[in-house]
Design a protein around this motif. Structure first.
Motif, PDB file in Angstrom:
ATOM      1  N   GLN B 582       0.842  -1.196   0.000  1.00  0.00           N
ATOM      2  CA  GLN B 582       0.000   0.000   0.000  1.00  0.00           C
ATOM      3  C   GLN B 582       0.873   1.241   0.000  1.00  0.00           C
ATOM      4  OE1 GLN B 582      -3.638   0.412   0.476  1.00  0.00           O
ATOM      5  NE2 GLN B 582      -3.485  -1.604  -0.509  1.00  0.00           N
ATOM      6  N   ALA B 583       1.927   1.165   0.818  1.00  0.00           N
ATOM      7  CA  ALA B 583       2.815   2.313   0.953  1.00  0.00           C
ATOM      8  C   ALA B 583       3.501   2.625  -0.375  1.00  0.00           C
ATOM      9  CB  ALA B 583       3.852   2.054   2.029  1.00  0.00           C
ATOM     10  N   GLY B 584       3.741   1.588  -1.130  1.00  0.00           N
ATOM     11  CA  GLY B 584       4.347   1.799  -2.428  1.00  0.00           C
ATOM     12  C   GLY B 584       3.465   2.643  -3.328  1.00  0.00           C
ATOM     13  N   LYS B 585       2.160   2.459  -3.154  1.00  0.00           N
ATOM     14  CA  LYS B 585       1.226   3.197  -4.006  1.00  0.00           C
ATOM     15  C   LYS B 585       1.079   4.635  -3.517  1.00  0.00           C
ATOM     16  CE  LYS B 585      -1.258  -0.858  -5.349  1.00  0.00           C
ATOM     17  NZ  LYS B 585      -2.270  -1.748  -4.828  1.00  0.00           N
ATOM     18  N   LYS B 586       0.916   4.724  -2.167  1.00  0.00           N
ATOM     19  CA  LYS B 586       0.663   6.072  -1.621  1.00  0.00           C
ATOM     20  C   LYS B 586       1.840   6.511  -0.790  1.00  0.00           C
ATOM     21  CE  LYS B 586      -4.223   5.450  -1.436  1.00  0.00           C
ATOM     22  NZ  LYS B 586      -4.579   4.198  -0.811  1.00  0.00           N
ATOM     23  N   THR B 587       2.231   7.723  -0.910  1.00  0.00           N
ATOM     24  CA  THR B 587       3.425   8.196  -0.215  1.00  0.00           C
ATOM     25  C   THR B 587       3.080   9.174   0.890  1.00  0.00           C
ATOM     26  OG1 THR B 587       3.643   9.746  -2.005  1.00  0.00           O
ATOM     27  CG2 THR B 587       5.118   7.830  -2.013  1.00  0.00           C
ATOM     28  N   PHE B 588       1.820   9.451   1.023  1.00  0.00           N
ATOM     29  CA  PHE B 588       1.467  10.409   2.080  1.00  0.00           C
ATOM     30  C   PHE B 588       1.708   9.784   3.444  1.00  0.00           C
ATOM     31  CE2 PHE B 588      -1.397  11.233  -1.503  1.00  0.00           C
ATOM     32  CZ  PHE B 588      -0.924  12.457  -1.886  1.00  0.00           C
ATOM     33  N   GLY B 589       2.628  10.312   4.157  1.00  0.00           N
ATOM     34  CA  GLY B 589       3.025   9.731   5.448  1.00  0.00           C
ATOM     35  C   GLY B 589       1.885   9.653   6.445  1.00  0.00           C
ATOM     36  N   LEU B 593       0.014   6.342   7.972  1.00  0.00           N
ATOM     37  CA  LEU B 593      -0.051   6.114   9.406  1.00  0.00           C
ATOM     38  C   LEU B 593      -1.482   5.830   9.850  1.00  0.00           C
ATOM     39  CD1 LEU B 593       2.394   6.382  11.435  1.00  0.00           C
ATOM     40  CD2 LEU B 593       1.220   8.411  12.271  1.00  0.00           C
ATOM     41  N   LEU B 594      -2.388   6.644   9.306  1.00  0.00           N
ATOM     42  CA  LEU B 594      -3.801   6.487   9.663  1.00  0.00           C
ATOM     43  C   LEU B 594      -4.323   5.124   9.251  1.00  0.00           C
ATOM     44  CD1 LEU B 594      -5.685   9.826   8.992  1.00  0.00           C
ATOM     45  CD2 LEU B 594      -5.695   8.453  11.073  1.00  0.00           C
ATOM     46  N   SER B 595      -3.970   4.770   7.997  1.00  0.00           N
ATOM     47  CA  SER B 595      -4.488   3.494   7.494  1.00  0.00           C
ATOM     48  C   SER B 595      -3.883   2.330   8.277  1.00  0.00           C
ATOM     49  CB  SER B 595      -4.179   3.332   6.007  1.00  0.00           C
ATOM     50  OG  SER B 595      -2.771   3.325   5.833  1.00  0.00           O
ATOM     51  N   ARG B 596      -2.613   2.518   8.665  1.00  0.00           N
ATOM     52  CA  ARG B 596      -1.996   1.478   9.473  1.00  0.00           C
ATOM     53  C   ARG B 596      -2.710   1.363  10.822  1.00  0.00           C
ATOM     54  NH1 ARG B 596       4.493   1.392   9.986  1.00  0.00           N
ATOM     55  NH2 ARG B 596       4.320   1.331   7.728  1.00  0.00           N
ATOM     56  N   LEU B 597      -3.049   2.520  11.339  1.00  0.00           N
ATOM     57  CA  LEU B 597      -3.756   2.536  12.632  1.00  0.00           C
ATOM     58  C   LEU B 597      -5.121   1.854  12.523  1.00  0.00           C
ATOM     59  CD1 LEU B 597      -2.840   3.852  15.337  1.00  0.00           C
ATOM     60  CD2 LEU B 597      -4.560   5.606  14.881  1.00  0.00           C
ATOM     61  N   THR B 598      -5.832   2.254  11.495  1.00  0.00           N
ATOM     62  CA  THR B 598      -7.165   1.647  11.325  1.00  0.00           C
ATOM     63  C   THR B 598      -7.044   0.155  11.094  1.00  0.00           C
ATOM     64  OG1 THR B 598      -7.060   2.365   9.041  1.00  0.00           O
ATOM     65  CG2 THR B 598      -8.466   3.651  10.506  1.00  0.00           C
ATOM     66  N   ALA B 599      -6.015  -0.221  10.356  1.00  0.00           N
ATOM     67  CA  ALA B 599      -5.822  -1.652  10.107  1.00  0.00           C
ATOM     68  C   ALA B 599      -5.570  -2.380  11.414  1.00  0.00           C
ATOM     69  CB  ALA B 599      -4.642  -1.856   9.165  1.00  0.00           C
ATOM     70  N   LYS B 600      -4.808  -1.718  12.238  1.00  0.00           N
ATOM     71  CA  LYS B 600      -4.511  -2.328  13.527  1.00  0.00           C
ATOM     72  C   LYS B 600      -5.780  -2.480  14.369  1.00  0.00           C
ATOM     73  CE  LYS B 600      -0.201  -2.879  15.453  1.00  0.00           C
ATOM     74  NZ  LYS B 600       1.147  -2.397  15.235  1.00  0.00           N
ATOM     75  N   ILE B 601      -6.540  -1.402  14.329  1.00  0.00           N
ATOM     76  CA  ILE B 601      -7.763  -1.431  15.150  1.00  0.00           C
ATOM     77  C   ILE B 601      -8.728  -2.474  14.613  1.00  0.00           C
ATOM     78  CG2 ILE B 601      -9.822  -0.095  15.754  1.00  0.00           C
ATOM     79  CD1 ILE B 601      -7.902   2.343  15.885  1.00  0.00           C
ATOM     80  N   ARG B 602      -8.916  -2.436  13.293  1.00  0.00           N
ATOM     81  CA  ARG B 602      -9.883  -3.368  12.726  1.00  0.00           C
ATOM     82  C   ARG B 602      -9.397  -4.807  12.747  1.00  0.00           C
ATOM     83  NH1 ARG B 602     -12.133  -0.712   7.272  1.00  0.00           N
ATOM     84  NH2 ARG B 602     -13.061   1.177   8.151  1.00  0.00           N
ATOM     85  N   GLY B 603      -8.100  -4.932  12.746  1.00  0.00           N
ATOM     86  CA  GLY B 603      -7.560  -6.285  12.780  1.00  0.00           C
ATOM     87  C   GLY B 603      -7.599  -6.972  11.427  1.00  0.00           C
TER      88      GLY B 603
END
Lengths: 605, 646
Positions: B582-589, B593-603
Motif C-alpha cells: 500500500q505504501a508503495g502506491k501512496k506516499t502520504f506519510g 499512518l492512519l491506514s496502518r492505525l485503522t488496520a490495527k484497530i480493525r484487525g
C-alpha cells in the motif's frame, strides 16, 4: 495463509521456482491448520459449555408424579367410591313368600330409587332376606356373604314384637342382631312384622328407624299389600340407611364443615346487644361437660372437635326489625337474614387455638336489646319460627334468645344468668343446627311418598347409621378434595416452568397419593374409620403441599434476567469467536485452492 | 344464604340436668376502668386511661370466658407467657416537664415505636421459639409489624439491666413502627365495652392522635393459683397515656389553660361501662397545697379544695385524697347518664406554676463523628434539680452514690468496639473500676444476633454530669438486607436508663381503696427513662450496582478475550507486507499512518479505496447487511420462542 508465508517472500519467489507461478492465485506450500484449529477448538469449547451453563441456571424442581395425580382424579371421577353394605330384611309372619323372589323385588326397588347411578360415598350393597312364617319356620336366601349375620329363627315373636317404647324395641333388636361380624362393611337390618289382626280394626302401619342400624315396620295385613311393603323396605335401605334421610339437593357434599386438618372449632358466643338494658351470662363450662362432650365424642371419627365460648357486649344486629301489633313483638323476616350478622361489631374472632386450616363454626346466641325485645323471626309463610334461629352453611348458626321479661324494671341494668333449662333448650336448637350444617334433617320424622318414618333421636346428636353416612360422605369428600387439590397443583406446576418446587412438596404429594390409595382400598374393604382417617390424611397432605410457603416463590431469575446478565459477556465474545472461525475457514479454503492450483500447475508443468 | 330451621320439634331427648349455677361460689372475671387526668406544668394535660381485666385461676382458660378476652387467654395458654408487655408509642416523653419520678412516668414513658418484652414459662431451649411464635401472633392481633422482632438480629435476652431478672426474658423494640388507629382498634376490642360505653368512649381518634404523646400499653401477667391441678390466673392491664394541649382562649401567657373533658376529647362520658366493677375518674394536681394543713375533715375545707381562689372544678369530687405533694380528686361516674353527662372541667383563676418531680439523672443520647465509616455513640447523664431531695441514695464506704443501669441493644451492623468505652464524670475521664460497678457485654454476630450492653454505674451523689462514649464501625449489609428507603438511615433502639436504688410510688394512704389504678401506683416501680432513638446513616449502595458491575466486568472480559483471540489468530507479517505494498502506491506519510492505525484497530487489512468498484462495494455491503438482518431476526425468533414457551 500461514506463518511460513512471511519467511518466503512471494515477491522474490515468483521468478525462482516456476515460470507460471502467480503469487496472487497460487502458493507453493501447504496451508497451515494451526490457526483454524485454535479458533475452532475455542468455538467448540464454547458450544460444549452451553449445556453446563444451561444446567447452572436451571432451577430446582422436585419431580411430581403427574401421571399418578391424573390417574387418581380420573379414577375418582369415573368410578365413585363405594362402601360395602349389607342389607338384611327379615319378614316375620309371612306365609308362602319365597325369599329369593323378595330379594329380587327389593333389589329392583333399590335400583329404581338409586336410578342405577352410583353416587360417591354410597353403598355397594348385598341383600339377604329371611322369611319367618307364622309357625316360626324360616327360609333364607342363600347368603353369598359368609360373614353376614345370621338371624336365629324364631327370636322375633310375631305378636309380641313392637310392644312398648320404641327405645326398648330398638335395644331388643340390637340383641337379636348382635354377633354380626363387621369385617366387610356395616349390616343394616329391617324387620317387617305382620301382626295378626286381632281386634279387627285397621291398624296403621308403623315404621321406625332406630338409633343403631335397625328399622322395623309393624302392621297387620301386610301380606296382602306386600308389594307396598317391599317398596318401603327398599326405601328405608336407600333413603335412610344409604343417604342418611337427607334431601339430595339440600347441602352438597362440597360443604362438609370440616377443616382440612380434620379439626372443627365450635365457637359459642353469647351476644348482649345492649348491656345497658340487661346483662346475661351463662355457665358454658357445664354445658360443655354435660351436653356437648358426648356429641364431640360421637363425631370423633369424622373430626376432632374443640369447644370454646365467650360473652360479648355492645353487639347490635345490623338489620332492622319492625313492631308487630298482633304478636306484640318485634319481628325480623327471612329476607333480613343476610344482614343480621353484623361483622363490624360482632368481633367473634378467629381462635388462636384453631391453628392452621381448622374450620371454625360460630354459634351465636343473640340477646336483643330493650328496644327490640321480644324479637321473633317470621317465616315467609307468616308463621313465627319456633327455633327463632337460622344457619348459614359453612359459617355456623344464630339463635335469638329473648329474655323472659322484656320490661326494663330499673335504671341500672340487671345482671342475670341464663337458667339451665333455657340453656338446655338453646343447646337443643344448636344441635339441630349442627345437624343441618352436616346436611341432616333437624326433624325426627322422615316423610316420603310412601309414608312417614319415625326416626329415634340419639342423645349423642347423631345416630350410628347417621355417623356411617357421615363417614362415607366425609371419606368421599376428602378424596374428592384431595384429587382436585392435587390436580390444581399439577396444573399450576406445569404452567409455571420457572417455579421452584422443593423436595418437601414432592414428598407431600407422594404421601398424599399413597394415603388416597389406602383410603380407597380400605373403603372397598369396608373399613369405615380407617378409610376416613387415611382420606383425611390424604386431604391434609395435599393441602399442605398446595399451600406450602415456598410455592409462592416463583423464581425471579427469569429469562430476561438471564439475558441481561449473560449477554454483555457472551454476545461480544461469541461474535468474536464465530467471526474468527468463519474467517479462518474461508481463508483456509482460499489458500488451499491456491495450493491446489499450484500443484496442478506443477503437475502439468 | 341462610337456610332456616322451619319448625321446632323437640328433636333430642337431652338428659335433663339441673345445676344450681352459683356464680358467687367461685371467683368471677373482673373488669375495672379508670381515667387519671393531670395538668402538666407546660400547659398541657395528661390523660391516662387504665383498664384492668382479671381472670381468676381456672382450668378453662382459652376455652370459656365471660369478660376476659379469649384471644389473650389463648395466647397465654399457647405460648406459655408468664409476663408480657407490649407498647405502641408515638412522640417522646418530656421527662423535664412531665415528670420522671412518679409511677406514671416510670411505667408509661415508653420508647418510640413498638416495644415488646416477655417472660416465658417454658424450658430454656424453647424460649426463642416461643418468642418467635408470639411475635407472629401479636402481629396478627394488633395489625402491626411486630413479626419483624422474630429475627434473632432484632431482639436480645437481657440478664439484669432491664430490671426484671429472668433468663427466660426476651426484649425487642421496633423504633420505626408507625402507630395509628389500626393498632388502637384491636386493642380496644379486648375491652368488654370496647369504645362504646364507659370511659373508653372518650377515645375520639382525631383528638387522641393529635396529642403530643401517645402510648398504648398492654401488660399481662399470670398469677399462680398455688393449688394443685388448677391453672393460673391472668391479669391484663391495658393503659393508654396521651398528652394533650387544651385549646386556650385566654390571652395571658402565664395562665394555665382551662379545660374540660369535652374540650379535650370532643366527647363526654355518658355513663360507666356496666360491666366494670369500678369506674372512676381521678384528677391529680401536683405541687399544690403542700403547706396547708393536712386534715380536710370539715366540709368547708373540703369545699375549699375544689372551689378556691386558684381554680374551680365543675363537679364536686366524691372524695379527695392527698399525698405529700399532690392532691387527688376522685369522681365516680356511675351517677352520670345520657341526660346528665359527666363533663369534668378545670378552670384556672390565677396563674400558677409548679414543677414535676424528676428522675435523679436526665439522659440524652447522641451520635458523634462524621462520615460513613465510623462514629461514636455518647450517652449523657445530667443531674436534675431535684436530685438532692430524692431518696434512694446509697452510702457505701462513706461515699454517697447514685446507681444507674444502662441497657442498650446495638444492631449487628453497628460494630461497637467495647474497648473504646470511656466514662467521663464531670468532664474528667474516669477509669472503669472507679465508677463502673458491673458490666455485661454480649457482642453481636454478623447477620445472626444483635449486640447488647448492660452497665451498672455508681456515680457520686454530687455529680453534675456523666458521659459514656463508645466507638463503632459501620458495617456493610448485603444488598438484600436493606429495607425500603434505605437512604433514610437505620435506627438504633432507645437505651434504657434505670435507677435500681430509686423506686417511685404514690401512696395516698387510702386503706379502702380497691382501685386497681391506685394500687398500681402504690406498688414501688423502678425509676426508668428511655433515651432518644438514634438514626445512623449507613452507606447505601446504588441498587442497580450489580448490573453495572456485571456489565463492566463482562465488557472487560469480552475485550480481553477478543484481543487474545486476535493475537492468536492474526498474521502480523502478512499485514505488514500488505501495508508495504500500500505504501508503495501512496506516499502520504500521514495517510499511511492512519491506514496502518485503522488496520490495527480493525484487525484486518484495509482494501485500497480506489481498487474496488462502487458496485462491488455496495453488493458486499448489502450481503453483510442481509446477514446482519438475518442474525437479528433469528435472535428475535429464538427470543419469541422462548418467551412464549413459558
Amino acid at each position: 495463509m500461514e506463518e511460513t508465508s512471511d519467511r518466503l517472500n512471494p515477491t522474490t519467489d515468483t521468478s525462482g521456482i516456476a515460470p507460471e507461478f502467480d503469487p496472487k492465485t497460487m502458493r507453493s506450500t501447504k496451508p497451515g491448520l494451526k490457526r483454524l484449529f485454535i479458533t475452532t477448538s475455542v468455538l467448540f469449547s464454547f458450544l460444549l459449555g452451553v449445556p453446563f451453563l444451561w444446567k447452572s441456571v436451571e432451577i430446582y424442581r422436585s419431580p411430581l408424579p403427574f401421571h399418578d395425580i391424573d390417574s387418581l382424579s380420573d379414577q375418582i371421577e369415573s368410578t365413585p367410591l363405594q362402601f360395602p353394605c349389607n342389607f338384611h330384611a327379615v319378614f316375620v309372619g309371612f306365609e308362602s313368600k319365597d325369599p329369593d323372589k323378595l330379594r329380587s323385588q327389593i333389589q329392583d326397588g333399590i335400583n329404581q330409587l338409586t336410578h342405577q347411578s352410583s353416587q360417591c360415598g354410597s353403598c355397594n350393597f348385598s341383600i339377604s332376606v329371611t322369611v319367618q312364617n307364622q309357625a316360626d319356620q324360616c327360609s333364607e336366601t342363600l347368603a353369598y356373604n359368609p360373614s353376614m349375620c345370621s338371624y336365629r329363627c324364631g327370636v322375633i315373636k310375631r305378636n309380641e314384637f313392637g310392644v312398648g317404647l320404641d327405645d326398648t324395641v330398638d335395644e331388643s333388636l340390637n340383641d337379636v342382631f348382635s354377633g354380626c361380624s363387621e369385617n366387610s362393611g356395616k349390616t343394616y337390618s329391617v324387620v317387617v312384622v305382620n301382626k295378626e289382626n286381632a281386634n279387627g280394626e285397621d291398624e296403621v302401619i308403623k315404621a321406625v328407624v332406630g338409633k343403631r342400624r335397625h328399622a322395623w315396620v309393624v302392621g297387620s295385613g301386610l301380606e296382602e299389600s306386600y308389594g307396598d311393603i317391599v317398596a318401603r323396605v327398599s326405601e328405608i335401605f336407600v333413603k335412610v340407611f344409604m343417604n342418611g334421610g337427607r334431601d339430595e339437593e339440600s347441602i352438597h357434599g362440597e360443604f362438609m364443615p370440616v377443616g382440612s386438618d380434620g379439626k372443627i372449632v365450635l365457637s359459642f358466643s353469647l351476644l348482649n346487644s345492649n348491656p345497658r338494658d340487661w346483662v346475661y351470662d351463662w355457665d358454658f363450662q357445664r354445658i360443655d361437660d354435660a351436653l356437648l362432650a358426648p356429641v364431640t365424642k360421637a363425631l370423633a371419627p369424622i373430626a376432632n372437635i374443640s369447644v370454646e365460648s365467650q360473652v360479648l357486649y355492645h353487639t347490635p344486629k345490623s338489620s332492622f326489625s319492625s313492631w308487630d301489633e298482633k304478636l306484640q313483638s318485634y319481628i325480623f323476616r327471612t329476607s333480613d337474614l343476610p344482614f343480621f350478622v353484623n361483622s363490624n361489631e360482632w368481633h367473634l374472632d378467629t381462635s388462636a387455638g384453631a391453628s392452621g386450616r381448622s374450620k371454625i363454626l360460630q354459634f351465636v346466641v343473640y340477646i336483643p336489646s330493650g328496644k327490640e325485645c321480644p324479637l321473633l323471626l317470621q317465616l315467609p309463610n307468616g308463621e313465627i319460627s319456633k327455633t327463632n334461629g337460622f344457619i348459614s352453611p359453612m359459617w355456623g348458626g344464630v339463635i335469638v334468645w329473648n329474655p323472659e321479661n322484656c320490661d326494663k324494671d330499673s335504671e341500672s341494668p340487671s345482671r342475670n344468668t341464663i337458667s339451665p333449662q333455657d340453656l338446655e333448650q338453646i343447646v337443643e336448637i344448636f344441635l339441630g343446627q349442627f345437624r343441618q350444617l352436616f346436611g341432616f334433617k333437624s326433624e325426627a320424622i322422615y316423610t316420603s311418598g310412601l309414608g312417614t318414618y319415625k326416626i329415634l333421636p340419639s342423645e349423642r346428636g347423631f345416630t350410628e347409621w347417621e355417623l356411617d353416612v357421615l363417614s362415607r360422605k366425609h371419606t368421599c369428600f376428602n378424596l374428592h378434595s384431595c384429587s382436585t387439590t392435587l390436580g390444581s397443583l399439577s396444573r399450576l406446576v406445569r404452567s409455571l416452568p420457572r417455579m421452584i418446587i422443593k423436595d418437601e412438596i414432592g414428598e407431600q404429594v407422594k404421601y398424599s397419593l399413597k394415603a388416597a390409595k389406602l383410603a380407597q382400598s380400605n373403603a372397598s374393604l369396608g373399613g369405615y374409620s380407617s378409610s376416613a382417617s387415611s382420606s383425611r390424611e390424604a386431604r391434609s397432605l395435599a393441602e399442605n403441599a398446595f399451600f406450602h410457603p415456598s410455592i409462592m416463590s416463583v423464581s425471579y431469575f427469569s429469562y430476561e434476567h438471564c439475558f441481561a446478565v449473560y449477554s454483555p459477556f457472551f454476545l461480544p465474545v461469541v461474535a468474536h469467536i464465530v467471526f474468527a472461525a468463519l474467517r479462518e475457514w474461508k481463508g483456509y479454503r482460499q489458500e488451499k485452492a491456491k495450493y491446489l492450483t499450484w500443484l496442478t500447475r506443477k503437475k502439468t508443468a | 344464604m341462610a337456610s332456616l330451621i322451619r319448625s321446632w320439634i323437640p328433636l333430642l331427648i337431652l338428659q335433663s340436668f339441673l345445676v344450681a349455677i352459683a356464680f358467687g361460689s367461685k371467683e368471677a372475671e373482673e373488669f375495672s376502668e379508670a381515667l387519671l387526668l393531670k395538668p402538666l406544668p407546660d400547659r398541657k394535660v395528661l390523660a391516662h386511661f387504665h383498664f384492668e381485666n382479671r381472670a381468676p385461676p381456672s382450668n378453662s382458660h382459652g376455652r370459656h370466658h365471660h369478660l376476659f378476652p379469649k384471644a389473650i387467654s389463648q395466647l397465654v395458654q399457647k405460648f406459655r407467657v408468664k409476663e408480657m408487655e407490649l407498647s405502641f408509642t408515638q412522640g417522646r416523653w418530656n421527662h423535664e416537664h412531665w415528670g420522671g419520678f412518679d409511677p406514671l412516668s416510670s411505667m408509661n414513658a415508653k420508647p418510640v415505636g413498638v416495644e415488646l418484652w416477655a417472660v416465658f414459662d417454658v424450658p430454656q431451649s424453647q424460649v426463642d421459639t416461643s418468642w418467635k411464635n408470639l411475635t407472629h401472633a401479636l402481629s396478627g392481633l394488633f395489625c402491626a409489624s411486630i413479626n419483624f422482632l422474630e429475627s434473632s438480629t432484632s431482639y436480645a435476652a437481657p440478664t439484669w439491666g432491664f430490671g426484671t431478672n429472668s433468663d427466660k426474658l426476651r426484649y425487642g423494640s421496633l423504633p420505626r413502627e408507625a402507630v395509628c388507629t389500626e393498632n388502637l382498634t384491636p386493642w380496644l376490642k379486648l375491652l368488654p365495652c370496647r369504645d362504646k360505653d364507659g370511659i373508653s368512649a372518650l377515645m375520639n381518634r382525631p383528638s387522641v392522635y393529635r396529642g403530643f404523646y401517645h402510648s398504648q400499653r398492654l401488660h399481662l401477667s399470670t398469677v399462680e393459683s398455688g393449688q394443685e391441678g388448677l391453672g393460673s390466673g391472668i391479669v391484663l392491664e391495658q393503659t393508654l397515656t396521651v398528652v394533650l394541649q387544651p385549646e386556650t382562649t385566654s390571652v395571658e401567657t402565664n395562665m394555665q389553660p382551662s379545660w374540660s373533658l369535652s374540650s379535650l376529647f370532643g366527647r363526654k362520658v355518658v355513663g360507666s361501662c356496666v360491666l366494670a366493677k369500678s369506674s372512676n375518674v381521678y384528677l391529680q394536681l401536683e405541687g399544690r397545697l403542700g403547706h396547708e394543713s393536712k386534715n380536710v375533715d370539715t366540709e368547708i375545707e373540703a369545699h375549699k379544695l375544689w372551689k378556691n381562689a386558684d381554680f374551680d372544678l365543675s363537679l364536686k369530687p366524691d372524695r379527695v385524697l392527698r399525698e405529700s405533694s399532690s392532691l387527688l380528686f376522685i369522681f365516680d361516674i356511675d351517677k352520670s347518664s345520657d341526660s346528665e353527662p359527666f363533663d369534668l372541667g378545670l378552670t384556672w383563676k390565677l396563674p400558677s406554676k409548679w414543677s414535676c418531680q424528676q428522675a435523679p439523672l436526665q439522659a440524652t443520647r447522641f451520635l458523634m463523628g462524621s462520615g460513613n465509616e465510623r462514629g461514636a455513640i455518647a450517652i449523657l447523664l445530667k443531674a436534675t434539680e431535684s436530685q438532692e431531695k430524692l431518696p434512694g441514695r446509697v452510702v457505701t464506704d462513706g461515699r454517697c452514690t447514685i446507681k444507674a443501669n444502662i441497657f442498650q441493644i446495638f444492631p449487628w451492623y453497628v460494630k461497637v468496639y467495647y474497648h473504646t468505652l470511656q466514662i467521663f464524670v464531670d468532664q474528667q475521664q474516669k477509669t472503669d473500676c472507679e465508677v463502673l460497678k458491673k458490666i455485661n457485654v454480649s457482642p453481636s454476630t454478623d447477620k445472626v444476633s444483635s449486640g447488647m450492653l448492660e452497665m451498672m454505674l455508681e456515680l457520686p451523689c454530687e455529680v453534675k454530669s456523666a458521659a459514656i462514649s463508645i466507638e463503632y464501625d459501620k458495617g456493610f449489609l448485603h444488598i438484600d438486607e436493606y429495607p425500603p428507603d434505605a437512604n433514610q438511615g437505620f435506627d438504633i433502639p432507645s437505651a434504657l436508663i434505670s435507677f435500681p436504688s430509686h423506686h417511685a410510688s404514690l401512696d395516698f394512704q387510702e386503706e379502702l381503696s380497691k382501685s386497681p389504678l391506685l394500687s398500681s401506683f402504690k406498688e414501688k416501680s423502678l425509676v426508668r427513662s428511655y433515651t432518644e432513638v438514634l438514626l445512623v446513616p449507613l452507606t447505601t449502595p446504588d441498587f442497580s450496582m450489580p448490573y453495572n458491575v456485571i456489565t463492566i466486568t463482562c465488557t472487560i472480559f469480552a475485550l480481553y478475550f477478543g484481543s487474545l483471540l486476535n493475537v492468536l489468530r492474526r498474521r502480523i507479517g502478512e499485514e505488514e507486507r500488505f501495508l508495504k505494498s500500500q505504501a508503495g502506491k501512496k506516499t502520504f506519510g500521514l495517510k499511511q499512518l492512519l491506514s496502518r492505525l485503522t488496520a490495527k484497530i480493525r484487525g484486518r487489512p484495509i482494501e485500497p479505496p480506489s481498487s474496488d468498484s462502487p458496485a462491488a462495494q455496495s453488493s458486499f455491503l448489502s450481503s453483510k447487511l442481509i446477514f446482519k438482518i438475518i442474525l437479528v431476526a433469528g435472535a428475535a425468533a429464538a427470543w419469541q420462542y422462548f418467551s412464549t414457551d413459558n
